[in-house]
Design a protein around this motif. Structure first.
Motif, short mmCIF file in Angstrom:
data_model
loop_
_atom_site.label_atom_id
_atom_site.label_comp_id
_atom_site.label_asym_id
_atom_site.label_seq_id
_atom_site.Cartn_x
_atom_site.Cartn_y
_atom_site.Cartn_z
N THR A 193 -5.81 77.14 25.02
CA THR A 193 -5.58 76.57 26.35
C THR A 193 -4.31 75.74 26.30
O THR A 193 -3.93 75.22 25.25
N GLN A 194 -3.64 75.67 27.43
CA GLN A 194 -2.44 74.86 27.55
C GLN A 194 -2.81 73.58 28.29
O GLN A 194 -3.39 73.63 29.37
N THR A 204 -0.35 72.77 23.37
CA THR A 204 -1.22 73.93 23.25
C THR A 204 -2.39 73.57 22.35
O THR A 204 -2.20 72.96 21.30
N ARG A 229 3.53 72.81 21.01
CA ARG A 229 3.41 73.70 22.17
C ARG A 229 3.93 75.09 21.82
O ARG A 229 4.91 75.23 21.10
N SER A 244 4.56 79.17 23.58
CA SER A 244 4.59 80.05 24.74
C SER A 244 3.81 81.30 24.36
O SER A 244 4.04 81.89 23.30
#
Length: 82
Positions: A22-23, A28, A51, A53
């Motif tokens: 989940t972000q 993250t 974090r 992507s």
């Protein structure tokens, strides 16, 4: 190959890893979800990058990209086997 399913499951090479992603605003989060039937408790896993992507390999934000996420997930899965 890494896939991120609509239920947040992480799939590598066509196999469900048992992990979810989940972000959040602060980064993250990769975690093992709680499963009461198997007696599995919720657990967050420390990742090398704050974090990631899940869409781009070189995001303009400077976050670690999709290929880095896959590499780090494979390392995490290997460490969980031991």
């Amino acid at each position: 190959m890494l896939q991120h399913a609509t239920d947040n499951s992480l799939i590598i090479d066509g196999r469900d890893t048992g992990l979810k992603l989940t972000q959040r605003h602060d980064g993250t989060v990769v975690y093992t979800p709680e499963n009461r039937l198997r007696g599995q408790e919720y657990k967050q896993h420390q990742m090398p990058h704050k974090r990631y992507s899940v869409v781009h390999d070189a995001p303009a934000s400077g976050a670690a990209g999709r290929s880095q996420l896959e590499e780090d997930l494979r390392a995490l899965l290997d460490s969980l086997k031991n």
